[in-house]
Scaffold this motif. Structure first.
Motif, short mmCIF file in Angstrom:
data_model
loop_
_atom_site.label_atom_id
_atom_site.label_comp_id
_atom_site.label_asym_id
_atom_site.label_seq_id
_atom_site.Cartn_x
_atom_site.Cartn_y
_atom_site.Cartn_z
N LEU A 67 0.86 -1.18 0.00
CA LEU A 67 0.00 0.00 0.00
C LEU A 67 0.90 1.22 0.00
O LEU A 67 1.95 1.22 0.65
CB LEU A 67 -0.87 0.00 1.26
N VAL A 68 0.51 2.26 -0.73
CA VAL A 68 1.26 3.52 -0.70
C VAL A 68 0.59 4.45 0.30
O VAL A 68 -0.60 4.73 0.19
CB VAL A 68 1.30 4.18 -2.10
N GLU A 69 1.37 4.88 1.29
CA GLU A 69 0.90 5.85 2.28
C GLU A 69 1.92 6.97 2.34
O GLU A 69 3.06 6.76 2.75
CB GLU A 69 0.76 5.20 3.67
N ASN A 70 1.52 8.16 1.90
CA ASN A 70 2.41 9.33 1.92
C ASN A 70 3.73 9.04 1.21
O ASN A 70 4.81 9.34 1.73
CB ASN A 70 2.67 9.79 3.36
N PRO A 72 -0.48 -3.09 13.51
CA PRO A 72 -0.62 -4.37 12.81
C PRO A 72 -1.53 -4.20 11.59
O PRO A 72 -2.30 -3.24 11.50
CB PRO A 72 -1.26 -5.28 13.87
N ALA A 73 -1.43 -5.13 10.68
CA ALA A 73 -2.17 -5.03 9.42
C ALA A 73 -3.66 -4.84 9.64
O ALA A 73 -4.31 -4.07 8.93
CB ALA A 73 -1.91 -6.26 8.57
N PRO A 117 -6.66 1.44 5.48
CA PRO A 117 -6.52 1.43 4.02
C PRO A 117 -5.98 0.10 3.49
O PRO A 117 -6.39 -0.37 2.44
CB PRO A 117 -5.54 2.57 3.75
N TYR A 118 -5.07 -0.53 4.23
CA TYR A 118 -4.52 -1.82 3.82
C TYR A 118 -5.61 -2.89 3.85
O TYR A 118 -5.76 -3.66 2.89
CB TYR A 118 -3.36 -2.20 4.74
N VAL A 119 -6.38 -2.93 4.93
CA VAL A 119 -7.48 -3.89 5.04
C VAL A 119 -8.49 -3.66 3.92
O VAL A 119 -8.97 -4.61 3.30
CB VAL A 119 -8.16 -3.84 6.42
N SER A 120 -8.79 -2.41 3.64
CA SER A 120 -9.75 -2.10 2.57
C SER A 120 -9.26 -2.62 1.22
O SER A 120 -10.03 -3.20 0.45
CB SER A 120 -9.96 -0.58 2.51
N PRO A 143 -8.79 -10.22 8.65
CA PRO A 143 -7.71 -9.26 8.92
C PRO A 143 -6.92 -9.61 10.18
O PRO A 143 -5.70 -9.43 10.22
CB PRO A 143 -8.45 -7.93 9.05
N GLN A 144 -7.59 -10.15 11.19
CA GLN A 144 -6.90 -10.51 12.43
C GLN A 144 -5.96 -11.69 12.21
O GLN A 144 -4.82 -11.68 12.70
CB GLN A 144 -7.92 -10.84 13.53
N SER A 145 -6.39 -12.71 11.48
CA SER A 145 -5.51 -13.85 11.25
C SER A 145 -4.36 -13.47 10.32
O SER A 145 -3.23 -13.95 10.49
CB SER A 145 -6.28 -15.06 10.72
N PHE A 146 -4.64 -12.59 9.35
CA PHE A 146 -3.56 -12.10 8.48
C PHE A 146 -2.51 -11.37 9.32
O PHE A 146 -1.31 -11.61 9.16
CB PHE A 146 -4.12 -11.18 7.39
N ALA A 147 -2.96 -10.49 10.21
CA ALA A 147 -2.02 -9.72 11.04
C ALA A 147 -1.21 -10.65 11.94
O ALA A 147 -0.02 -10.39 12.18
CB ALA A 147 -2.78 -8.70 11.89
N ALA A 148 -1.81 -11.73 12.41
CA ALA A 148 -1.07 -12.68 13.24
C ALA A 148 -0.01 -13.41 12.43
O ALA A 148 1.10 -13.66 12.92
CB ALA A 148 -2.04 -13.68 13.88
N ASP A 149 -0.32 -13.75 11.18
CA ASP A 149 0.63 -14.47 10.34
C ASP A 149 1.67 -13.54 9.71
O ASP A 149 2.78 -13.99 9.40
CB ASP A 149 -0.11 -15.20 9.21
N TYR A 150 1.33 -12.28 9.49
CA TYR A 150 2.21 -11.30 8.83
C TYR A 150 2.43 -10.11 9.77
O TYR A 150 1.94 -9.01 9.52
CB TYR A 150 1.60 -10.84 7.51
N PRO A 151 3.20 -10.31 10.84
CA PRO A 151 3.33 -9.27 11.86
C PRO A 151 4.40 -8.21 11.60
O PRO A 151 4.45 -7.21 12.31
CB PRO A 151 3.70 -10.07 13.11
N VAL A 152 5.23 -8.40 10.58
CA VAL A 152 6.36 -7.49 10.36
C VAL A 152 5.95 -6.41 9.37
O VAL A 152 5.63 -6.70 8.21
CB VAL A 152 7.60 -8.25 9.85
#
Length: 134
Positions: A37-40, A91-92, A97-100, A113-122
């Motif tokens: 995602l592009v943020e600023n 977290p993701a 905007p990332y979740v969207s 989104p919660q399971s994604f954030a748990a698997d992709y925490p960095v």
């Protein structure tokens, strides 16, 4: 950087996958698909922990992201930049905007989104230093 190229910003907003290249300790480039995602004017990527990608970034911040070109090699977008692991970033699942952008892709993979954030925490930020585009 992308303000000068609204066509590139439109692609970055719409494309789901970029190919991110990092370099390992032996100097070998390693490329993998990432959601972003592009943020600023910073590209935000969430990664699995303990992967070659995160190890490579910790050792060498120089990265490159490529969008898919047309089948004949047109519409090239190459973003060179400096990556860093962001400690303590949201977290993701809290990055609206990332979740969207990726909610349906997560659902297609059987994730929330919660399971994604748990698997992709960095959380990784890539500050673009050079844009090459046709």
């Amino acid at each position: 950087m992308f303000d000068e190229r609204p066509d590139i910003q439109e692609r970055l907003d719409g494309e789901l996958v970029a190919w991110m290249t990092t370099v390992n300790a032996a100097g070998q480039p390693q490329t993998s698909p990432v959601w972003f995602l592009v943020e600023n004017d910073v590209l935000v990527i969430y990664s699995l922990a303990g992967t070659p990608r995160t190890r490579n970034i910790r050792a060498n911040a120089q990265v490159c992201l490529n969008l898919n070109s047309t089948p004949t090699g047109g519409e090239v977008v190459i973003i060179e930049g400096l990556a860093k692991i962001v400690e303590g970033g949201p977290p993701a699942n809290e990055d609206e905007p990332y979740v969207s952008k990726y909610a349906s892709s997560m659902e297609d993979l059987g994730m929330t989104p919660q399971s994604f954030a748990a698997d992709y925490p960095v959380r990784i930020h890539v500050q673009p230093t050079r844009l090459r585009a046709s």
